[in-house]
Design an enzyme around this catalytic site. Structure first.
Site, PDB file in Angstrom:
ATOM      1  N   HIS A   1      -3.359   7.484   6.608  1.00  0.00           N
ATOM      2  CA  HIS A   1      -1.218   8.581   5.980  1.00  0.00           C
ATOM      3  C   HIS A   1      -2.168   9.637   5.663  1.00  0.00           C
ATOM      4  CE1 HIS A   1       1.738   6.153   6.057  1.00  0.00           C
ATOM      5  NE2 HIS A   1       1.338   5.436   6.073  1.00  0.00           N
TER       6      HIS A   1
ATOM      7  N   GLN B   1       2.659   9.780   1.179  1.00  0.00           N
ATOM      8  CA  GLN B   1       3.816   9.055   1.869  1.00  0.00           C
ATOM      9  C   GLN B   1       5.179   9.693   0.345  1.00  0.00           C
ATOM     10  OE1 GLN B   1       2.307   5.513   1.952  1.00  0.00           O
ATOM     11  NE2 GLN B   1       3.671   4.724   3.568  1.00  0.00           N
TER      12      GLN B   1
ATOM     13  N   CYS C   1       5.297  -0.343   8.041  1.00  0.00           N
ATOM     14  CA  CYS C   1       5.162   0.988   6.992  1.00  0.00           C
ATOM     15  C   CYS C   1       6.070   1.358   5.382  1.00  0.00           C
ATOM     16  CB  CYS C   1       4.366   2.031   7.362  1.00  0.00           C
ATOM     17  SG  CYS C   1       4.111   3.232   6.890  1.00  0.00           S
ATOM     18  N   LEU C   2       5.937   1.377   4.458  1.00  0.00           N
ATOM     19  CA  LEU C   2       7.569   2.160   3.798  1.00  0.00           C
ATOM     20  C   LEU C   2       7.926   2.801   4.076  1.00  0.00           C
ATOM     21  CD1 LEU C   2       6.152   0.905   0.331  1.00  0.00           C
ATOM     22  CD2 LEU C   2       7.503   0.207   1.765  1.00  0.00           C
TER      23      LEU C   2
ATOM     24  N   HIS D   1      -4.909   1.732   7.113  1.00  0.00           N
ATOM     25  CA  HIS D   1      -3.511   1.762   7.188  1.00  0.00           C
ATOM     26  C   HIS D   1      -3.448   3.515   6.564  1.00  0.00           C
ATOM     27  CE1 HIS D   1       0.938   1.321   7.695  1.00  0.00           C
ATOM     28  NE2 HIS D   1       0.713   1.734   6.784  1.00  0.00           N
ATOM     29  N   GLU D   2      -3.880   2.767   5.130  1.00  0.00           N
ATOM     30  CA  GLU D   2      -4.016   3.913   4.460  1.00  0.00           C
ATOM     31  C   GLU D   2      -4.307   5.355   4.391  1.00  0.00           C
ATOM     32  OE1 GLU D   2      -1.244   4.143   2.542  1.00  0.00           O
ATOM     33  OE2 GLU D   2      -0.974   1.582   2.817  1.00  0.00           O
TER      34      GLU D   2
ATOM     35  N   GLY E   1       0.451  -0.940   0.017  1.00  0.00           N
ATOM     36  CA  GLY E   1       0.276   0.025   0.299  1.00  0.00           C
ATOM     37  C   GLY E   1       1.380   0.987  -0.234  1.00  0.00           C
TER      38      GLY E   1
HETATM   39 NI    NI Z   1       2.199   3.421   5.654  1.00  0.00          NI
END
Ligand code: NI
Length: 164
Positions: A135, A51, A88-89, A131-132, A46
């Site tokens: 963000h 991000q 998470c990236l 999660h997204e 995701g």
């Molecule tokens: Ni994330």
């Protein structure tokens, strides 16, 4: 297509709220393509626009069954509870337990400007969407875990930063 720079923990843009998208246009399509390339290369399941430094209500995900694009997503209803490790990236190398709803009803626009509402009852998909969407509101996994795990994650991040 280009691989975009993924903003990492400590970058204040990750705390910003994203704004509603008014136009689904060529520019947005290009952004989605670049985000997809960035997510697959990372690799991740995701990626939210914030991000990559774009404060728009947009995220993509792929839990293994193809790319999904969500524009102006909103959670309409939640059900149940499930706690699992999440990464998470933007917080590389870190996994913390995060409590999420098991099942969510979500509404969003797709890239064809169609409003799509559905129930995500796949645990991984429901978790990824929550999660997204976090963000898009400036919330990351470290804000969602308990204080002990947050402390542990922060010291791990510190150690990693020292090593690099
Ligand atoms: Ni994330």
């Amino acid at each position: 297509m280009a691989v975009l720079k993924i903003r990492k923990f400590g970058d204040l843009i990750l705390k910003e709220k994203c704004i509603q998208i008014a136009n689904i246009d060529y520019e947005l399509e290009e952004l989605v393509k670049n985000m997809a390339k960035t997510m697959y290369e990372a690799p991740g399941i995701g990626l939210a626009a914030s991000q990559v430094g774009v404060l728009k209500q947009l995220f993509i995900c792929d839990i293994g069954d193809g790319l999904q694009v969500y524009v102006n997503p909103k959670i309409l209803a939640i059900e149940g509870e499930d706690t699992d490790e999440e990464g998470c990236l933007s917080v590389p190398g870190i996994n913390v337990p995060v409590k999420r709803a098991k099942k969510i009803k979500v509404v969003a626009l797709n890239m064809n400007k169609k409003k799509v509402a559905f129930v995500a009852d796949n645990l991984l998909l429901a978790r990824a969407i929550q999660h997204e969407i976090d963000h898009l509101h400036g919330i990351i996994i470290l804000d969602r875990t308990d204080s002990e795990n947050r402390r542990r994650a922060l010291s791990e991040l510190n150690e990693n930063a020292k090593r690099n």
